[in-house]
Design a protein around this motif. Structure first.
Motif, PDB file in Angstrom:
ATOM      1  N   GLY A  23      41.421  36.611  45.342  1.00 31.07           N
ATOM      2  CA  GLY A  23      42.837  36.961  45.478  1.00 31.07           C
ATOM      3  C   GLY A  23      43.097  37.671  46.804  1.00 31.07           C
ATOM      4  O   GLY A  23      42.383  37.436  47.787  1.00 31.07           O
TER       5      GLY A  23
ATOM      6  N   SER B 164      46.221  28.826  50.052  1.00 36.29           N
ATOM      7  CA  SER B 164      45.678  27.668  49.360  1.00 36.29           C
ATOM      8  C   SER B 164      46.622  26.471  49.490  1.00 36.29           C
ATOM      9  O   SER B 164      46.187  25.329  49.667  1.00 36.29           O
ATOM     10  CB  SER B 164      45.485  28.041  47.893  1.00 36.29           C
ATOM     11  N   GLN B 165      47.911  26.762  49.417  1.00 33.87           N
ATOM     12  CA  GLN B 165      48.928  25.702  49.542  1.00 33.87           C
ATOM     13  C   GLN B 165      48.847  25.037  50.924  1.00 33.87           C
ATOM     14  O   GLN B 165      48.906  23.807  51.034  1.00 33.87           O
ATOM     15  CB  GLN B 165      50.303  26.339  49.334  1.00 33.87           C
TER      16      GLN B 165
ATOM     17  N   ASN C  30      52.807  36.877  43.205  1.00 31.18           N
ATOM     18  CA  ASN C  30      52.087  35.668  42.807  1.00 31.18           C
ATOM     19  C   ASN C  30      52.307  34.523  43.791  1.00 31.18           C
ATOM     20  O   ASN C  30      51.500  33.599  43.866  1.00 31.18           O
ATOM     21  CB  ASN C  30      52.527  35.225  41.413  1.00 31.18           C
ATOM     22  N   TYR C  31      53.411  34.576  44.511  1.00 29.71           N
ATOM     23  CA  TYR C  31      53.731  33.494  45.440  1.00 29.71           C
ATOM     24  C   TYR C  31      53.048  33.725  46.787  1.00 29.71           C
ATOM     25  O   TYR C  31      52.506  32.805  47.373  1.00 29.71           O
ATOM     26  CB  TYR C  31      55.256  33.332  45.538  1.00 29.71           C
TER      27      TYR C  31
ATOM     28  N   ARG D  71      44.943  32.867  42.077  1.00 28.88           N
ATOM     29  CA  ARG D  71      46.346  33.291  42.068  1.00 28.88           C
ATOM     30  C   ARG D  71      46.532  34.605  41.315  1.00 28.88           C
ATOM     31  O   ARG D  71      47.234  35.508  41.779  1.00 28.88           O
ATOM     32  CB  ARG D  71      47.194  32.199  41.403  1.00 28.88           C
TER      33      ARG D  71
ATOM     34  N   ALA E 258      50.346  35.222  47.159  1.00 31.24           N
ATOM     35  CA  ALA E 258      48.923  34.981  46.915  1.00 31.24           C
ATOM     36  C   ALA E 258      48.579  33.495  46.962  1.00 31.24           C
ATOM     37  O   ALA E 258      47.423  33.125  47.113  1.00 31.24           O
ATOM     38  CB  ALA E 258      48.529  35.572  45.554  1.00 31.24           C
ATOM     39  N   SER E 259      49.600  32.642  46.817  1.00 30.91           N
ATOM     40  CA  SER E 259      49.342  31.198  46.742  1.00 30.91           C
ATOM     41  C   SER E 259      49.442  30.491  48.084  1.00 30.91           C
ATOM     42  O   SER E 259      49.047  29.330  48.215  1.00 30.91           O
ATOM     43  CB  SER E 259      50.347  30.559  45.777  1.00 30.91           C
TER      44      SER E 259
ATOM     45  N   GLY F  12      51.569  27.048  40.109  1.00 29.42           N
ATOM     46  CA  GLY F  12      52.438  27.834  40.991  1.00 29.42           C
ATOM     47  C   GLY F  12      53.920  27.593  40.723  1.00 29.42           C
ATOM     48  O   GLY F  12      54.616  28.449  40.226  1.00 29.42           O
TER      49      GLY F  12
ATOM     50  N   TYR G  59      40.235  30.176  46.197  1.00 36.47           N
ATOM     51  CA  TYR G  59      41.189  31.270  46.030  1.00 36.47           C
ATOM     52  C   TYR G  59      41.648  31.377  44.581  1.00 36.47           C
ATOM     53  O   TYR G  59      41.561  30.426  43.811  1.00 36.47           O
ATOM     54  CB  TYR G  59      42.399  31.059  46.944  1.00 36.47           C
TER      55      TYR G  59
ATOM     56  N   GLY H   5      50.214  38.060  36.736  1.00 29.96           N
ATOM     57  CA  GLY H   5      50.422  36.612  36.832  1.00 29.96           C
ATOM     58  C   GLY H   5      51.525  36.066  35.953  1.00 29.96           C
ATOM     59  O   GLY H   5      52.098  35.013  36.239  1.00 29.96           O
TER      60      GLY H   5
ATOM     61  N   TRP I  35      45.677  26.003  39.798  1.00 28.05           N
ATOM     62  CA  TRP I  35      44.834  27.194  39.812  1.00 28.05           C
ATOM     63  C   TRP I  35      43.902  27.243  38.619  1.00 28.05           C
ATOM     64  O   TRP I  35      44.288  26.889  37.501  1.00 28.05           O
ATOM     65  CB  TRP I  35      45.715  28.450  39.784  1.00 28.05           C
TER      66      TRP I  35
END
Lengths: 355, 355
Positions: free
Chosen positions: A191, B207-208, B200-201, B186, B203-204, B234, B184, B193, B221
């Motif tokens: 994270g 990876s996105q 939470n966004y 989330r 953190a994404s 997500g 990664y 979460g 995830w």
């Protein structure tokens, strides 16, 4: 090298009174540094302008998707009138690590340092001089695209604001009581726990409120996977002195790499004290407490520098450390680090940077 | 019951042209709803005012500590001219769950619904009518204390903005390619979460970006503890049809409880299809794929309603689902839910609320 544009305030505020307690993070100086980012232009329009509100579209990404980062460091006025920063390059390096992790464009290290120096110089008169006081420097970046889709923003603002702050412990070092959290989790490996971003702080609020209600001032987090390895205290890293050795959690990707943490480790090694950075099971701490080998516990962070810990609570076990008193190394580390910061101690490790 | 003050715009914007593709989240209507919170007054000064920038002190907590939440839902114009919301009370209930988790004061459900209805009514002319279009509603709350300490804010702004949005799939349903993330994480149990908050966004994002570079449109995830149980995408929850059964991850505290997710489960049960909400090991999906029992994969979310999944990539395994085609239930769920939303299908479960 930034080409900084200056717009001085026409209405300077009154400086705080000499006896103002300067409550942390509530008073701000006359100016701020601002720089914008756009994909095509990169970072541009560096400026020092009067401290003023930020105006953003309600759809600005920072309000919705948390793409924001910050740093925290301090400037000190020495007795002979110099202005010192403490290891600013460590903060700048960490800032860019945070930026990479959350897809914010990096800022060249020399530009970042120049921005800090220039804005501190501009508001140098605001640096308080009473023992224990300093000028807190808060650089931060926010995502500003007016767009509700989830992706990294194309536009950002980098801002530095300054706040004169009082002594964290006006009466001298004061041991704190710490609640070891066993229900909530701050961050997990994979994270963003090692990034200095709002996400880690919002995740800590509920537990902090619970700890306060129970009479504890801070929360010690355990890891999110096994729920037993010690991580950090949100605003501080944590150290234990066990049977003559200094032990602290290793940087594992989910805890913040503190600048004061690194300074403590460097000094202890300098003094010939064994230092172990490793996984620490909370059960080991309990056992050391019961054995009588838990000699000291203290936190390290920019705000308080060193915080002796007088009590740890884990589930139903209350561990009274040193009968609540201050440990030898807590005091020595505090005196040495603040001495270097204020230019009173010899800066043998080359940590201070003059503005 | 809120006493809403109205200030209508003196300079209405031009409505988007009939053939405007209405790219998601880029066009905003003439008005917004705003309400303030202070500890002593509670939520107060509800108002509908011209859409305008938000002005905040640079030290406002939302810029530093991520204390912010949002929701997303849609209003639809039926052929006979009525305006329908889809299950708004589910969003409002979830909003208050988020609020409790991140220490934001709750908003009474009836006030929240009234605010949505009134602002939608005010800008009703902005609801697009072409097939697949709708008015996206974005309620959000931000922490506004001008204070750099870490604690829940004492002041907040609750804002609702509206954005006309085009069809997610202008050419009809189009299967997506999904990257299963193995580096990664989330969110994790004990974390935030299940709250709809920026943390939470942000953190994404990394990876996105990586998935996009590899040609995948979304990230699936895995859990943060064992790194093998399926969580969510997500922007969507995920469903599998395996050997005649619908299977989806159980709400375990680290995934978002989607309103469309709940609607899919209700409809499948209504149709007599077995539904299992449980832990799903990614290895089970791979095995079902190899066995030939992985019949359908689809995501559910407010933006796309149903997204058929044509390909899943996990480490070096590429799973081509239905040769990339649309499954029977993906299509049927999409048609039924959008039919109810637009008032074309009988609303047997009582999901729509007229404005």
């Amino acid at each position: 090298m930034l080409n900084i544009r200056y717009e001085k305030t026409a209405t300077p505020k009154e400086l705080p009174a000499k006896n103002d307690p300067l409550k942390f993070g509530t008073i701000f100086t006359d100016h701020m540094f601002v720089m914008d980012y756009e994909t095509v232009k990169g970072w541009h329009d560096a400026r020092i302008i009067p401290y003023q509100p930020i105006s953003l579209d309600p759809s600005a990404m920072v309000f919705h998707y948390g793409q924001e980062m910050f740093e925290g460091l301090k400037a000190y006025k020495t007795e002979d009138g110099r202005v010192l920063l403490f290891r600013p390059n460590k903060n700048i390096e960490r800032a860019n690590n945070t930026n990479r992790r959350i897809c914010i464009p990096e800022i060249p290290e020399e530009d970042f340092l120049q921005a800090i120096k220039e804005v501190v110089k501009t508001d140098e008169a605001w640096i308080p001089t009473k023992p224990g006081t300093s000028l807190y420097i808060r650089p931060f970046i926010i995502a500003t695209d007016p767009f509700l889709g989830v992706r990294p923003s194309d536009t950002y603002k980098f801002i530095i604001i300054l706040s004169p702050v009082g002594a964290y412990y006006p009466e001298g070092l004061d041991p704190v009581k710490i609640w070891i959290e066993d229900e909530y989790v701050r961050a997990v490996k994979g994270g963003i726990g090692e990034a200095k971003t709002g996400a880690n702080y919002v995740a800590s609020l509920k537990s902090q409120v619970k700890a306060h209600e129970e009479g504890y001032s801070q929360v010690l987090w355990l890891d999110g996977v096994n729920r037993k390895y010690i991580e950090e205290v949100g605003a501080m890293n944590i150290f234990f002195k066990i049977d003559g050795k200094i032990v602290t959690p290793v940087l594992n990707g989910s805890i913040l790499p503190g600048v004061t943490r690194d300074s403590v480790i460097c000094l202890c090694k300098e003094w010939g004290l064994p230092v172990e950075e490793r996984k620490i099971d909370i059960a080991e701490i309990k056992k050391a407490y019961e054995d009588g080998t838990l000699e000291e516990v203290f936190g390290s962070g920019t705000a308080a520098v060193i915080s002796p810990v007088g009590q740890l609570r884990w589930e139903d076990t209350i561990m009274q450390v040193r009968d609540g008193g201050i440990g030898e190394y807590s005091q020595k580390l505090y005196d040495t680090i603040t001495g270097i910061q204020l230019g009173k101690e010899k800066d043998i490790l080359g940590w201070t940077v003059e503005v």
